[in-house]
Design a protein around this motif. Structure first.
Motif, PDB file in Angstrom:
ATOM      1  N   GLY A 153      20.590  31.678 -22.819  1.00  0.00           N
ATOM      2  CA  GLY A 153      20.866  32.545 -23.951  1.00  0.00           C
ATOM      3  C   GLY A 153      20.387  33.966 -23.755  1.00  0.00           C
ATOM      4  O   GLY A 153      19.807  34.326 -22.723  1.00  0.00           O
ATOM      5  N   HIS A 154      20.663  34.785 -24.762  1.00  0.00           N
ATOM      6  CA  HIS A 154      20.317  36.201 -24.733  1.00  0.00           C
ATOM      7  C   HIS A 154      19.756  36.596 -26.096  1.00  0.00           C
ATOM      8  O   HIS A 154      19.968  35.924 -27.095  1.00  0.00           O
ATOM      9  CB  HIS A 154      21.550  37.047 -24.407  1.00  0.00           C
ATOM     10  CG  HIS A 154      22.209  36.667 -23.118  1.00  0.00           C
ATOM     11  ND1 HIS A 154      21.766  37.107 -21.887  1.00  0.00           N
ATOM     12  CD2 HIS A 154      23.282  35.863 -22.867  1.00  0.00           C
ATOM     13  CE1 HIS A 154      22.539  36.603 -20.937  1.00  0.00           C
ATOM     14  NE2 HIS A 154      23.465  35.845 -21.508  1.00  0.00           N
ATOM     15  N   GLY A 155      19.050  37.709 -26.102  1.00  0.00           N
ATOM     16  CA  GLY A 155      18.495  38.203 -27.362  1.00  0.00           C
ATOM     17  C   GLY A 155      16.983  38.210 -27.334  1.00  0.00           C
ATOM     18  O   GLY A 155      16.357  38.349 -26.285  1.00  0.00           O
ATOM     19  N   PRO A 179      19.767  24.700 -24.963  1.00  0.00           N
ATOM     20  CA  PRO A 179      21.146  25.107 -25.295  1.00  0.00           C
ATOM     21  C   PRO A 179      21.337  25.392 -26.782  1.00  0.00           C
ATOM     22  O   PRO A 179      22.128  26.265 -27.147  1.00  0.00           O
ATOM     23  CB  PRO A 179      21.988  23.906 -24.851  1.00  0.00           C
ATOM     24  CG  PRO A 179      21.147  23.181 -23.855  1.00  0.00           C
ATOM     25  CD  PRO A 179      19.732  23.372 -24.326  1.00  0.00           C
ATOM     26  N   LEU A 180      20.617  24.681 -27.631  1.00  0.00           N
ATOM     27  CA  LEU A 180      20.752  24.892 -29.073  1.00  0.00           C
ATOM     28  C   LEU A 180      20.123  26.216 -29.492  1.00  0.00           C
ATOM     29  O   LEU A 180      20.729  26.987 -30.247  1.00  0.00           O
ATOM     30  CB  LEU A 180      20.101  23.728 -29.830  1.00  0.00           C
ATOM     31  CG  LEU A 180      20.687  22.341 -29.537  1.00  0.00           C
ATOM     32  CD1 LEU A 180      19.871  21.260 -30.230  1.00  0.00           C
ATOM     33  CD2 LEU A 180      22.148  22.260 -29.980  1.00  0.00           C
ATOM     34  N   LEU A 181      18.942  26.514 -29.008  1.00  0.00           N
ATOM     35  CA  LEU A 181      18.308  27.781 -29.325  1.00  0.00           C
ATOM     36  C   LEU A 181      18.997  28.942 -28.616  1.00  0.00           C
ATOM     37  O   LEU A 181      19.066  30.056 -29.140  1.00  0.00           O
ATOM     38  CB  LEU A 181      16.829  27.751 -28.918  1.00  0.00           C
ATOM     39  CG  LEU A 181      15.864  26.995 -29.823  1.00  0.00           C
ATOM     40  CD1 LEU A 181      14.449  27.114 -29.283  1.00  0.00           C
ATOM     41  CD2 LEU A 181      15.912  27.515 -31.251  1.00  0.00           C
ATOM     42  N   GLY A 182      19.508  28.661 -27.425  1.00  0.00           N
ATOM     43  CA  GLY A 182      20.118  29.715 -26.620  1.00  0.00           C
ATOM     44  C   GLY A 182      21.376  30.298 -27.222  1.00  0.00           C
ATOM     45  O   GLY A 182      21.865  31.328 -26.756  1.00  0.00           O
ATOM     46  N   SER A 183      21.898  29.681 -28.272  1.00  0.00           N
ATOM     47  CA  SER A 183      23.068  30.245 -28.940  1.00  0.00           C
ATOM     48  C   SER A 183      22.723  31.470 -29.762  1.00  0.00           C
ATOM     49  O   SER A 183      23.610  32.238 -30.134  1.00  0.00           O
ATOM     50  CB  SER A 183      23.716  29.181 -29.836  1.00  0.00           C
ATOM     51  OG  SER A 183      22.827  28.801 -30.885  1.00  0.00           O
TER      52      SER A 183
END
Length: 284
Positions: free
Chosen positions: A19-21, A42-46
């Protein structure tokens, strides 16, 4: 997920990210590794840059010599932040990882913008005495030529894991085998830590998270709320000690909502969408 290594004063540190941010750094329990968060990333990476590291001595990070300590693990966390040029992060720690996150937040408050303490025990003098005098080792086994120590590793934790998910226990045993000769030392480091002297220095906005079946840590939630002014609590329904990998959906959603909430009382609002719990969104 992308796998990486970063240099530190303790040798190479392994980490994975997605993810990004805004960066969110996740710290695992003993004797796990970043694998504990493989379904959460993957869930947080959204919505954020989710990073899970292997604490030194665990997983694929460099082994350590000498005595382990929570302070040493916290220094490694800050080393990784420096290597990745992360001036400020949100920290998420589960069990041992929560204790390490607490020390990071106390030692370097300007580096921690938010804190999630999942299943964290409150380590004070009475608990240290109780563990030192009355509690059997959590993961320690003696290596046996017939391999029976592998069964013992499984049996030590079986009561804390859902019976219908042997895959979760397999993942723990695999991580434990990497550190077999020192498998209990992360727990010993936690029990030596003087949390009662350090937790009052935590200034970051804090979520105290725990599985409703986590009988090891759930009784300590009120103590942590009392020790960190303004902290809020949420209990994950149907989850126990392995809440991170047993219910990654509930875990990630609770973390995501808390991190994305504004730093005002409306943060209680954000948590209302998460299933209710005995502690609800209690705020101190």
């Amino acid at each position: 997920m992308r796998h990486h290594f970063a240099d530190s004063r303790f040798g190479q540190l392994h980490y994975v990210e997605e993810g990004h941010g805004e960066p969110v750094l996740l710290l695992h329990q003993t004797p796990r590794s970043s694998d504990e968060y493989r379904d959460v990333l993957p869930l947080l990476g959204s919505s954020v840059r989710a990073i899970a590291m292997d604490t030194p001595g665990f997983g694929m990070s460099a082994p350590l010599t000498g005595e382990w300590s929570v302070e040493l693990f916290a220094q490694a966390v800050l080393d990784l932040c420096d290597a990745l040029e992360l001036e400020q992060v949100a920290l998420v720690g589960h069990h041992t990882g929560g204790v390490v996150a607490t020390e990071v937040a106390a030692a370097a408050p300007r580096r921690v913008r938010a804190l999630v303490l999942s299943g964290m025990p409150f380590v004070d003098a009475p608990r240290r005495h109780q563990v030192a005098t009355g509690r059997p080792p959590i993961d320690h086994v003696e290596r046996a030529t017939d391999g029976s120590h592998l069964q013992q590793l499984w049996d030590n934790r079986a009561g804390y894991y859902p019976a219908d998910r042997p895959d979760l226990l397999e993942r723990l045993v695999m991580d434990a085998l990497r550190v077999l000769d020192r498998v209990e030392e992360g727990h010993l480091a936690v029990n030596r830590y003087r949390m009662e002297d350090r937790i009052g220095s935590v200034t970051a906005r804090t979520l105290v998270l725990c599985g409703e079946l986590d009988t090891f840590s759930l009784p300590d939630v009120p103590k942590i709320l009392e020790a960190i002014p303004g902290s809020v609590a949420h209990v994950l329904p149907g989850a126990g000690v392995p809440s991170v990998d047993h219910r990654p959906d509930l875990f990630a959603e609770a973390v995501r909502q808390f991190l994305l909430a504004q730093e005002t009382p409306s943060c209680r609002h954000g948590l209302n969408a998460v299933p209710s719990s005995p502690y609800g969104t209690e705020q101190r």
